[in-house]
Design an enzyme around this catalytic site. Structure first.
Site, PDB file in Angstrom:
ATOM      1  N   LEU A 178      12.531 -14.967  -0.490  1.00  0.00           N
ATOM      2  CA  LEU A 178      13.190 -13.819   0.187  1.00  0.00           C
ATOM      3  C   LEU A 178      12.986 -14.119   1.576  1.00  0.00           C
ATOM      4  O   LEU A 178      11.743 -14.689   1.912  1.00  0.00           O
ATOM      5  CB  LEU A 178      12.835 -12.630  -0.004  1.00  0.00           C
ATOM      6  CG  LEU A 178      13.076 -12.044  -1.662  1.00  0.00           C
ATOM      7  CD1 LEU A 178      12.763 -10.661  -1.715  1.00  0.00           C
ATOM      8  CD2 LEU A 178      14.682 -12.127  -1.736  1.00  0.00           C
ATOM      9  N   ASP A 179      13.788 -14.138   2.617  1.00  0.00           N
ATOM     10  CA  ASP A 179      13.739 -14.244   3.956  1.00  0.00           C
ATOM     11  C   ASP A 179      12.860 -13.290   4.470  1.00  0.00           C
ATOM     12  O   ASP A 179      12.675 -12.460   3.677  1.00  0.00           O
ATOM     13  CB  ASP A 179      15.212 -14.484   4.729  1.00  0.00           C
ATOM     14  CG  ASP A 179      15.962 -15.291   4.358  1.00  0.00           C
ATOM     15  OD1 ASP A 179      15.622 -16.445   3.896  1.00  0.00           O
ATOM     16  OD2 ASP A 179      17.349 -15.038   4.605  1.00  0.00           O
ATOM     17  N   LYS A 180      12.210 -13.880   5.648  1.00  0.00           N
ATOM     18  CA  LYS A 180      11.214 -13.046   6.342  1.00  0.00           C
ATOM     19  C   LYS A 180      11.616 -11.427   6.564  1.00  0.00           C
ATOM     20  O   LYS A 180      10.907 -10.493   6.373  1.00  0.00           O
ATOM     21  CB  LYS A 180      10.800 -13.337   7.613  1.00  0.00           C
ATOM     22  CG  LYS A 180       9.573 -12.758   8.370  1.00  0.00           C
ATOM     23  CD  LYS A 180       9.322 -13.357   9.774  1.00  0.00           C
ATOM     24  CE  LYS A 180       8.165 -12.856  10.407  1.00  0.00           C
ATOM     25  NZ  LYS A 180       7.607 -13.374  11.864  1.00  0.00           N
TER      26      LYS A 180
END
Length: 243
Positions: free
Chosen positions: A105-107
């Protein structure tokens, strides 16, 4: 010979909840060790020899870990990085350094992240062959037209690849933003953000709410829990590891 571990840790690692939750279970008197009620969370048990039950149901301890984390913003989905990683949020788990996130999952993306040490299951969950669905709730700019929804659902050309058909449902609409549920079966880099960007609706917030048969539910942001035996079984069935 296996070393003894605390009863609350034994139950937590076996999928009965967080350490806080299993401590409450133990204090209620519904846990027995060798047919004797155990109300002390620090009571030591031998995973190989002792019989542990919860409300009469046998508990089986395992060396395989399956953890659901509700990832908050600001953490990198990686085992090592110069910035904070999701591993910081599970560092109280024994041998946590042997675990790894399934996919990424992206930051700035929140929500359901599976962490395990089961390499075969992780491989299958992320491999296109098994088409494991992932559901996200996206807050996007503007309002989607029927034509734009149709484009997303049919598959959209992002330049380097064409997305597979998605399921899209508008949940709410405000004057300048919309909340949209989208289900995809791939996991390409920035895929959901790129899909909405392509139809002219940049993503403001993104949260994953399910991964295959797993549902995030009401797990608080930043916290984790161990999967139940039934959840693990469903994951393995979804990826052909069980019939």
């Amino acid at each position: 010979m296996a070393s003894k571990i605390r009863l609350d840790r034994f139950l937590s690692e076996s999928g009965y909840g967080t350490r806080k939750e299993v401590k409450q279970m133990i204090k209620k008197g519904i846990v027995e060790v060798n047919s004797v009620s155990a109300k002390d969370p620090s009571f030591k048990v031998d995973p190989e020899k002792d019989s542990v039950t919860v409300e009469g149901e046998d508990v089986f301890h395992t060396d395989e870990f399956y953890i659901m984390l509700n990832k908050p913003e600001g953490y990198i989905t990686s085992t090592k990085d110069r910035e904070l990683t999701v591993m910081e949020l599970i560092c109280d788990i024994p041998r946590f350094e042997n675990l790894f996130p399934v996919g990424r999952l992206d930051k700035d993306t929140t929500g359901l992240l599976l962490i395990t040490n089961d390499g075969e299951l992780a491989h299958r969950l992320t491999h296109p062959k098994w088409k494991v669905p992932k559901v996200y709730i996206a807050t996007v700019k503007g309002k989607l037209s029927e034509k734009e929804i149709e484009k997303l659902e049919k598959g959209i050309n992002l330049g380097d690849f064409v997305t597979k058909p998605a399921k899209v449902k508008v949940i709410t609409e405000e004057e300048t933003t919309s909340e949209v549920e989208i289900e995809i079966k791939e996991g390409k880099y920035h895929q959901v953000k790129r899909m909405f960007e392509k139809v002219g609706h940049p993503v403001i917030k993104l949260r994953r709410t399910s991964f295959g048969p797993l549902k995030l539910g009401n797990l608080p942001e930043g916290e984790y829990r161990f999967l139940t035996d039934k959840e693990i079984e469903k994951l393995k069935r979804a990826t052909g590891l069980l019939p």
